[in-house]
Design an enzyme around this catalytic site. Structure first.
Site, mmCIF file in Angstrom:
data_model
loop_
_atom_site.group_PDB
_atom_site.id
_atom_site.type_symbol
_atom_site.label_atom_id
_atom_site.label_comp_id
_atom_site.label_asym_id
_atom_site.label_seq_id
_atom_site.Cartn_x
_atom_site.Cartn_y
_atom_site.Cartn_z
ATOM 1 C CE LYS A 159 -3.702 0.748 -1.425
ATOM 2 N NZ LYS A 159 -4.340 0.158 -0.232
ATOM 3 C CE1 TYR A 179 -3.998 -0.879 -4.793
ATOM 4 C CE2 TYR A 179 -4.617 -3.182 -5.085
ATOM 5 C CZ TYR A 179 -4.324 -2.127 -4.258
ATOM 6 O OH TYR A 179 -4.330 -2.296 -2.894
ATOM 7 C CE1 TYR A 199 -4.415 0.985 4.303
ATOM 8 C CE2 TYR A 199 -3.193 -0.079 6.064
ATOM 9 C CZ TYR A 199 -3.336 0.248 4.741
ATOM 10 O OH TYR A 199 -2.404 -0.167 3.855
ATOM 11 C CB SER A 257 -0.924 0.033 1.212
ATOM 12 O OG SER A 257 -2.138 -0.602 0.920
ATOM 13 C CB VAL A 290 -0.368 -6.032 3.906
ATOM 14 C CG1 VAL A 290 -1.607 -5.384 4.478
ATOM 15 C CG2 VAL A 290 -0.452 -6.191 2.401
HETATM 16 N N1 GLN Z 1 -1.970 -5.234 -2.331
HETATM 17 C C1 GLN Z 1 -2.634 -5.168 -1.060
HETATM 18 C C2 GLN Z 1 -4.133 -5.321 -1.248
HETATM 19 O O1 GLN Z 1 -4.629 -4.890 -2.268
HETATM 20 C C3 GLN Z 1 -2.305 -3.865 -0.401
HETATM 21 C C4 GLN Z 1 -2.966 -3.696 0.938
HETATM 22 C C5 GLN Z 1 -2.110 -2.995 1.958
HETATM 23 O O2 GLN Z 1 -0.897 -2.929 1.885
HETATM 24 N N2 GLN Z 1 -2.754 -2.523 2.982
HETATM 25 O O3 GLN Z 1 -4.802 -5.850 -0.432
#
Ligand code: GLN
Length: 374
Positions: free
Chosen positions: A125, A249, A301, A122, A319
């Site tokens: 992003k 993505y 989050y 993530s 993650v």
């Molecule tokens: N690629 C992971 C997903 O789409 C990214 C989520 C994350 O790092 N929080 O679930």
């Protein structure tokens, strides 16, 4: 996600930078092409930085002592659990742990497994949102995606259903990140990808690449993200083919980085959008500012409020076990430690950043430290 929640740690501070036993000291290395004992990234499509980086000088001794202290203090922490909904992430060695700090003028301090490559997840992003804002203006993100916290997990479908004004939430939850990818200019997927990977690579000061094993594993198992992309298409949030957008993505989440890369990418934001070693401008200063605001409000989050309350620096987790934290104008910290708390944030990473920031300074709400030396 799973397991325990770890924020608002309330660490009782001993004297900063004096923890025993002392963590292993590492020398500062040149910023280009960190070596790695982990499998090399396998595909590399674009995004080579245009300029050569100068060798990175070490950060001040006090700063490094604080980072080493944070490393040593939490090395034995075993709380949390690797993400396992992406099978390849469950296999990563849970004991890996590294911290890198890069100042806004390019000085480096690092300790532990800072050369180990892992998937950015993530944290990508952040740089895709910055890419969109650079191309289309910050308004595009605010109007077309949203900038408020959802208060829900990053892969929440309820958040899409209940937020009529901004179905995608914000660019740092999965729906908003998939929507960000769809906003990246470029007629076709390769052009968009060049732009996405190019921003990340320029911020890191080296050519980044996708980890093929993670990409395959996530592509084979991302049924929930497919549901999210289709739901967004239903609500007319996504233009074009939603599965093609989702593929980009998934690729961006699979980009392989080190803790040091994260710190350098963050230092680029801390430095107003200019990589402090290559001196290449990656985004405008105004875009860096908006990006940091998004990190402050949405970076961890549903724990983002607790994080701001406890630590006070914009940050973004992934993650894969990475966290990137930025003290604007001063420095950035990149951490890597795979076990996550219930919200999907690295347990040791949070602890190490909280202690480092409290020792080095940089809490954006701390008026006393605002004038402290870097
Ligand atoms: N690629 C992971 C997903 O789409 C990214 C989520 C994350 O790092 N929080 O679930």
């Amino acid at each position: 996600m799973h397991g325990i929640r770890v924020v608002a740690l309330g660490i009782a501070l001993a004297a900063c930078g004096q923890q025993q036993p002392k963590a292993p000291q590492q020398e500062a290395r040149p910023a280009s092409a960190p070596s790695s004992s982990a499998p090399a990234p396998t595909s590399s499509q674009a995004g080579a930085p245009q300029q050569q980086a100068a060798p990175a000088p070490p950060a001040a001794g006090d700063t490094c002592a604080s980072v080493q202290d944070a490393y040593a203090r939490f090395k034995g922490v075993t709380e949390g659990k690797n993400a396992d909904y992406i099978p390849a992430l469950a296999k990563v060695d849970s004991s890996l742990y590294g911290i890198a700090l890069v100042t806004a003028d390019g000085r480096v301090c690092e300790v532990g497994d800072v050369q180990h490559v892992f998937s950015i997840q993530s944290i990508a992003k952040v740089f895709t949102a910055a890419t969109v804002m650079q191309a289309l203006g910050a308004d595009a993100i605010e109007k077309k995606i949203g900038v408020n916290a959802t208060g829900q997990p990053f892969n929440s479908i309820i958040a899409i259903e209940t937020n009529e004004k901004h179905r995608a939430g914000n660019p740092f939850v999965n729906p908003g990140a998939i929507a960000s990818v769809s906003l990246v200019p470029g007629g076709d997927a390769p052009t968009k990808w060049n732009s996405i990977l190019g921003t990340m690579s320029k911020a890191a000061g080296r050519k980044l690449a996708v980890d093929a094993e993670i990409y395959k594993s996530e592509s084979e198992t991302n049924t929930r993200n497919r549901a999210i992309a289709l739901l967004l298409k239903n609500y007319k949030v996504l233009e074009g083919d939603p599965m093609q957008t989702l593929d980009l993505y998934t690729r961006e989440c699979s980009v392989a980085v080190t803790a040091r890369d994260l710190a350098m990418m963050g230092a680029t934001l801390a430095n107003g959008g200019v990589n402090p070693l290559t001196h290449e401008r990656v985004v405008d200063a105004a875009v860096a500012t908006k990006t940091l605001a998004l990190m402050q409000t949405n970076g961890l989050y549903e724990s983002s409020g607790e994080w701001a309350f406890a630590v006070g620096v914009p940050a973004k987790s992934g993650v894969g076990g990475g966290i990137l934290a930025v003290a604007p104008g001063r420095y950035a910290i990149g951490t890597f430690a795979p076990p996550l708390d219930a919200a999907g944030n690295s347990v040791r990473g949070q602890k190490a950043i909280e202690l480092s920031v409290s020792c080095v300074g940089g809490n954006v709400f701390d008026t006393a430290s605002a004038s402290a030396a870097k």
